[in-house]
Design an enzyme around this catalytic site. Sequence first.
Site, PDB file in Angstrom:
ATOM      1  N   HIS A  80      -2.131 -24.080 -35.842  1.00  0.00           N
ATOM      2  CA  HIS A  80      -0.855 -22.555 -35.909  1.00  0.00           C
ATOM      3  C   HIS A  80      -0.360 -22.043 -37.118  1.00  0.00           C
ATOM      4  O   HIS A  80       0.559 -21.615 -37.110  1.00  0.00           O
ATOM      5  CB  HIS A  80      -0.278 -23.421 -34.447  1.00  0.00           C
ATOM      6  CG  HIS A  80      -0.806 -23.192 -33.139  1.00  0.00           C
ATOM      7  ND1 HIS A  80      -0.048 -23.544 -31.905  1.00  0.00           N
ATOM      8  CD2 HIS A  80      -1.998 -23.401 -33.098  1.00  0.00           C
ATOM      9  CE1 HIS A  80      -0.702 -23.896 -31.137  1.00  0.00           C
ATOM     10  NE2 HIS A  80      -2.311 -23.637 -31.378  1.00  0.00           N
ATOM     11  N   GLU A 121      -3.724 -19.953 -22.257  1.00  0.00           N
ATOM     12  CA  GLU A 121      -3.349 -21.548 -22.010  1.00  0.00           C
ATOM     13  C   GLU A 121      -2.236 -21.896 -23.705  1.00  0.00           C
ATOM     14  O   GLU A 121      -1.817 -22.538 -23.292  1.00  0.00           O
ATOM     15  CB  GLU A 121      -5.244 -22.099 -23.533  1.00  0.00           C
ATOM     16  CG  GLU A 121      -5.312 -23.471 -23.177  1.00  0.00           C
ATOM     17  CD  GLU A 121      -4.606 -24.053 -24.763  1.00  0.00           C
ATOM     18  OE1 GLU A 121      -4.819 -25.161 -24.445  1.00  0.00           O
ATOM     19  OE2 GLU A 121      -4.529 -23.717 -25.017  1.00  0.00           O
ATOM     20  N   GLU A 122      -2.295 -21.247 -24.421  1.00  0.00           N
ATOM     21  CA  GLU A 122      -1.445 -21.213 -25.695  1.00  0.00           C
ATOM     22  C   GLU A 122       0.172 -21.350 -25.077  1.00  0.00           C
ATOM     23  O   GLU A 122       0.890 -21.989 -26.291  1.00  0.00           O
ATOM     24  CB  GLU A 122      -1.602 -20.648 -26.826  1.00  0.00           C
ATOM     25  CG  GLU A 122      -2.686 -20.422 -27.541  1.00  0.00           C
ATOM     26  CD  GLU A 122      -3.193 -22.036 -28.500  1.00  0.00           C
ATOM     27  OE1 GLU A 122      -2.022 -22.809 -28.622  1.00  0.00           O
ATOM     28  OE2 GLU A 122      -3.869 -22.065 -29.006  1.00  0.00           O
ATOM     29  N   ASP A 157      -8.420 -21.829 -33.929  1.00  0.00           N
ATOM     30  CA  ASP A 157      -8.205 -22.386 -32.469  1.00  0.00           C
ATOM     31  C   ASP A 157      -7.520 -20.647 -31.558  1.00  0.00           C
ATOM     32  O   ASP A 157      -6.516 -19.948 -32.009  1.00  0.00           O
ATOM     33  CB  ASP A 157      -6.382 -23.177 -32.270  1.00  0.00           C
ATOM     34  CG  ASP A 157      -6.959 -23.196 -31.044  1.00  0.00           C
ATOM     35  OD1 ASP A 157      -6.662 -23.430 -30.442  1.00  0.00           O
ATOM     36  OD2 ASP A 157      -5.821 -24.095 -31.013  1.00  0.00           O
TER      37      ASP A 157
END
Length: 305
Positions: A280, A175-176, A149
């Site tokens: 993650h 984005e994260e 990701d």
Amino acid sequence: MPNIDFLYEILEKRGVSGDEHAFSAFVVDYVLQRRKNWKVQPEVYFGEKFHDNIILKFGNPRTVVFAHMDTIGFTARYENQLVPVGGPDVSDGDVLVGEDALGYIECSVTVDDGKVTHDFPRGIVPGTNLSYKQDVKVADGYIQAAYLDNRLGVYNALQLCEDLEDGVIVFSTYEEHGGGSVPFLMKYVYENWGVRQALISDITWVTEGVRHHEGVAISLRDQFIPRKVYVDKILQLAEESGVPYQVEVEGAGGSDGREVQMSHYMVDWCFIGAAEDNVHTPYEKVSLKDLEAMIMMYKYLMAHL
């Protein structure tokens, strides 16, 4: 079968949110070197006006694909403290790497009551970004690594470029860690080319309803809800494509789709991506079959939407 050598190459590139410049430059270089061999040579928009974001415009676009380039990570603070970037699921002993003005850094972390510290033998210059040390494994039909990701979402978008005739590909940032780049990017794409529909090339979660080896996940909703008439159109095309897919329904999580929905423009969006375990962490795991289905689905949808 995905290009494993290229996957290894992009997975070794670091790019914590806010620090995407080096990875962005890598993507631009890749595009400029290879576009002459693509079916349509895109117009390429990048540089200081776009910060580290990249826009590729092919032919007469109807649909835009967003793939975020940033990852979660950590920022060095003071007294061996680390501040999370995004939402890393960190554990004692996880190994981090980075570089400051004094040299290369490799250290382990300790988590105590939610506070994360490192064991590097000297102080790390405050503000230095660290990310998981990469250990890519490909076996038994899976790829396991840190930052699938969204390196796989970027990989998908780059594969799409090879024979795309009409469309826009956007490589976004932040984005994260709360987003911020997509409203500008959506404005640019909408006002310049009138594009009114979007796909989000990102990686989702394995859950009780979304499993490995059963195809790419088409998300009907997460924390945010795309317009049903658009998602229904995508599902109809997915059926016609013959590409394996699954349907995802979640009440949490988000993506660049959130920012498309929150922008000032009436643009439909849908998240479509392979699912991973161990989200993650340094051990994210994705089925290669699902990654292949993701690429095939995007190619079909971009030709027919």
